[in-house]
Design an enzyme around this catalytic site. Structure first.
Site: not given
Ligand code: BGC
Length: 736
Positions: A270
């Site tokens: 993530d």
């Molecule tokens: C979130 C993800 C997301 C990623 C990209 C993160 O902060 O937890 O779910 O896909 O950002 O935007």
């Protein structure tokens, strides 16, 4: 994908891999944020230059948050034409509930229990995103959650692993289509692996401490379903699971995902979660964090820059095996081949298509269809609903009623601001004399994706006018709840009431006119016992996306008969949270005699929910009779369950028939009820149908604490009805 096509791809991957330097391999494992700031810090100018340089050197495998055919083509061109091996980039984006045309938030879609519609919604979202150059969505989020305080419950399918697994499958298939090389297919990503939906006290990014029974039976099944549906990527989660951050959790990523489930796509971290191993207190520095994450099975580093900076040295120092790097890169390249990016890196870059598809009527009508199916009728006394199309003087109240932005929900970076059809606009199409009185504002100032929403708790301007207006109308429709940006990432709440001055407004209007229809807009279950007790009609309208107002109006005026059912329990009060229907019993579940205290309860609150999981009414009236079990388990391994469903009304309607199972005594205690089947059935007025379910080992078993599937012999109870609170049941015995 056919086996021969697969092995051709494997050969191509191997030959490309043999040409790559270590730096280029590690480059494939590096994902940069593009040139915007959605979920992290804004990149500065210098950063942008460096990113371009890195693409030229082949040090980037994927980019997120670049969108639009022109931009994507330009960036892809650098990778393909200027890097030594010309390996195309994959472009990722959070297409969570639509791209530019917003569909309902995923929790709302889950309330439809309509797998065909959910799959179609994902297909249309993929089609619109693909037309904008995107080829990878960071969806579906398949995190089960029982905690309405957690803001991201809006992004999942609710509290139930069975429903969650079916929806995970539908969404993956919708996004990915039948053939990844199709121009309208994009790859999906099952996230967040794992247990992100169980943050302690519902606080965002907080850690999860989970027993094995819950992990195997509740948290993991939707991920496993996504894998079985062929999802090409997984994203790990920010949280620790039992003390080990998910990003460096080899039990999750290696033992379960890559070995037990034979997942052959790749795992992306993530946002910055490799770097977060340091503040977690798990890795001392960037080098150790990278080593732990890559060895655990995180193949791609999203925006930490750690892999790019650390992995070469780690391999050269024998801290990370070349075979680990090769495995990660193989997975990434394979997916790029499957997508057809090597055949045509500009496959998704068709300007004409972009113009034709984005915002097209096909996508808009799909969003409307999904929105209608997502509405849940929570209460309807005295036939308050549907509203009469003529001869009723209607007042509409509430800041959310005219809001064209909030219904877009949370993940709407590519949506046009203020582009939703508001409920006011929707209702005006039915009633040109509709009176609107806004009441006090809900929010102060302008909302922004990465900023806290400011709630109005003081300024009562508009309150008096709304109360006055309510005095001489036949019915008041009040649209109350949360702004679309009050749920989502980073948006936990410690209260589940109607924010700001809305409860006060509701009660004051009620004093002058009791004939109220409350339309809720919210991204999570709310605790609103006063409303349930006093307001005659309540409609759950979530954040329904671009077509919100059209859908709500059709339901209110009876042109659409609602059939949604809650995918998450609504609590009476916050102190009951986490409250969920499929809990286990205790040794003292029942009050033995009046006033006795030593049983499992609160002294100041009931154990019951406000509205149970699976609850939802219709303008039709459904009845369940003739429940029968035909137990052929000992001969053919199947238990048949049959019942009669009757539509006892003059309206055609749809009902979600739900089947729950209780394994009464077991070597690992089973929940008091577990959803094990459902069917969405449409019935003509005053007709009946026989509904049949078949239960086999897949429904009858469970994971024991070693993660092994186990079928328990003995006594079961099967329940059937229109919600999890049904007590229509029969018992049966499983014997081999
Ligand atoms: C979130 C993800 C997301 C990623 C990209 C993160 O902060 O937890 O779910 O896909 O950002 O935007």
């Amino acid at each position: 994908m056919a086996n021969d096509k697969k092995s051709v791809i494997d050969q191509k991957v191997d030959s490309l891999l043999s040409l790559m330097t270590l730096e280029e391999k590690i480059g494939q494992m590096n994902q940069y944020n593009g040139f915007m700031d959605f979920t992290g810090p804004v990149p500065n100018e210098e950063d942008i230059e460096r990113k371009f340089e890195h693409i030229k050197k082949g040090y980037v495998g994927s980019i997120l948050n670049v969108r639009g055919v022109e931009e994507i083509r330009a960036v892809q061109k650098i990778a393909v034409e200027q890097s030594r091996l010309g390996i195309p980039l994959i472009f990722g984006f959070d297409v969570i509930h639509g791209y530019q045309t917003m569909s309902p938030i995923p929790l709302a879609e889950a309330a439809s229990w309509d797998l065909k519609a959910i799959k179609e919604s994902a297909r249309l979202a993929a089609k619109e995103a693909a037309a904008a150059g995107i080829n990878w969505t960071f969806a579906p989020m398949v995190d089960i959650s029982r905690d309405a305080r957690w803001g991201r419950v809006m992004e999942g399918a609710g509290e139930d692993p069975y429903l969650g697994s079916k929806i995970a499958t539908a969404r993956v298939k919708g996004f990915q289509g039948d053939d990844l090389s199709d121009k309208e297919s994009i790859i999906a990503c099952a996230k967040h692996f794992a247990a992100y939906g169980f943050p302690e006290s519902g606080r965002e990014y907080n850690n999860a401490d989970l027993g094995t029974s819950t992990l195997y039976n509740v948290v993991l099944p939707p991920f496993q379903a996504a894998n079985s549906a062929g999802v090409r990527t997984f994203m790990n989660s920010f949280n620790q699971l039992n003390g080990i951050p998910a990003t460096a959790n080899s039990f999750l990523l290696r033992d379960i995902l890559k070995e037990k489930w034979s997942f052959d796509g790749f795992v992306v971290s993530d946002w910055g979660s490799v770097a977060e191993l340091i503040p977690h207190g798990y890795a001392r520095d960037a080098s150790i964090a990278s080593k732990l994450a890559v060895n655990a099975g995180t193949d791609m580093d999203m925006e930490s820059y750690f892999y790019l900076n650390e992995l070469v040295k780690l391999v050269n120092d024998d801290q990370v095996n070349t075979s680990t790097i090769n495995d990660a890169v193989r997975r990434i390249l394979k997916v790029k081949f499957e997508l057809g990016l090597f055949d045509n890196p500009y496959k998704y870059c068709d300007k004409n298509l972009e113009k034709k598809i984005i915002g097209s009527t096909e996508i808009a009508s799909g969003a409307l269809d999904m929105a209608l199916k997502s509405v849940v009728l929570l209460k309807n006394e005295n036939q308050t609903l549907p509203l009469k199309k003529k001869g009723q003087k209607v007042l509409l109240v509430g800041a959310l009623a005219s809001d064209k932005d909030s219904p877009l929900g949370n993940w709407r970076a590519a949506a046009i601001e203020n582009s939703a059809v508001s409920i006011l606009e929707g209702m005006q199409q039915y009633d040109e004399n509709l009176i609107y009185s806004k009441g006090p504002e809900l929010i102060l100032g302008k909302t922004e994706f990465a900023k806290e929403v400011q709630i109005n708790t003081q300024d009562r301007f508009g309150m008096k006018e709304a109360i006055q207006a309510a005095k001489d109308v036949d019915v008041v429709v009040m649209v109350l709840g949360e702004h679309g940006l009050q749920s989502g990432e980073g948006r936990s709440r410690s209260r589940l009431d109607l924010p700001g001055l809305q409860q006060e407004l509701l009660e004051k209007v009620f004093k002058v006119n009791r004939n109220i229809v409350l339309v809720l807009n919210n991204g999570r279950p709310l605790a609103i016992p006063w409303a349930k007790k006093n307001i005659p009609a309540i409609v759950e309208a979530w954040q329904l996306g671009s077509q919100s107002g059209n859908a709500v109006a059709q339901v209110l005026y009876g042109d659409y008969n609602p059939s949604g059912k809650l995918p998450m329990t609504f609590p009476i009060s916050i102190g009951q949270v986490p409250i969920y229907y499929n809990h286990k019993s205790t040794g003292r579940p029942n009050l033995p005699s009046a006033d006795f205290v030593f049983w499992s309860h609160y002294q100041d609150e009931s154990n019951e929910p406000l509205w149970a999981f699976g609850h939802g009414l219709s303008y039709s009236k459904f009845e369940y009779t003739d429940l029968k079990v035909v137990n052929n388990y000992s001969t053919n391994g199947i238990v048949k369950v049959e019942l009669t469903l009757t539509n006892n009304s003059n309206r055609k309607g749809k009902e979600v028939v739900q089947l729950y199972l209780k394994d009464k005594f077991s070597k690992v205690v089973r929940p008091v009820k577990e959803l094990k089947g459902f069917q969405l059935i449409e019935l003509a007025p005053n007709t009946s149908i026989q509904v049949k379910f078949e239960l086999a080992d897949r429904e009858l078993g469970f994971y024991d604490n070693e993660g092994k599937w186990f079928i328990e012999q003995g006594d079961f109870e099967v329940y059937v009805g229109g919600s999890s609170s049904t007590d229509l049941s029969r018992s049966f015995k499983l014997l081999n």
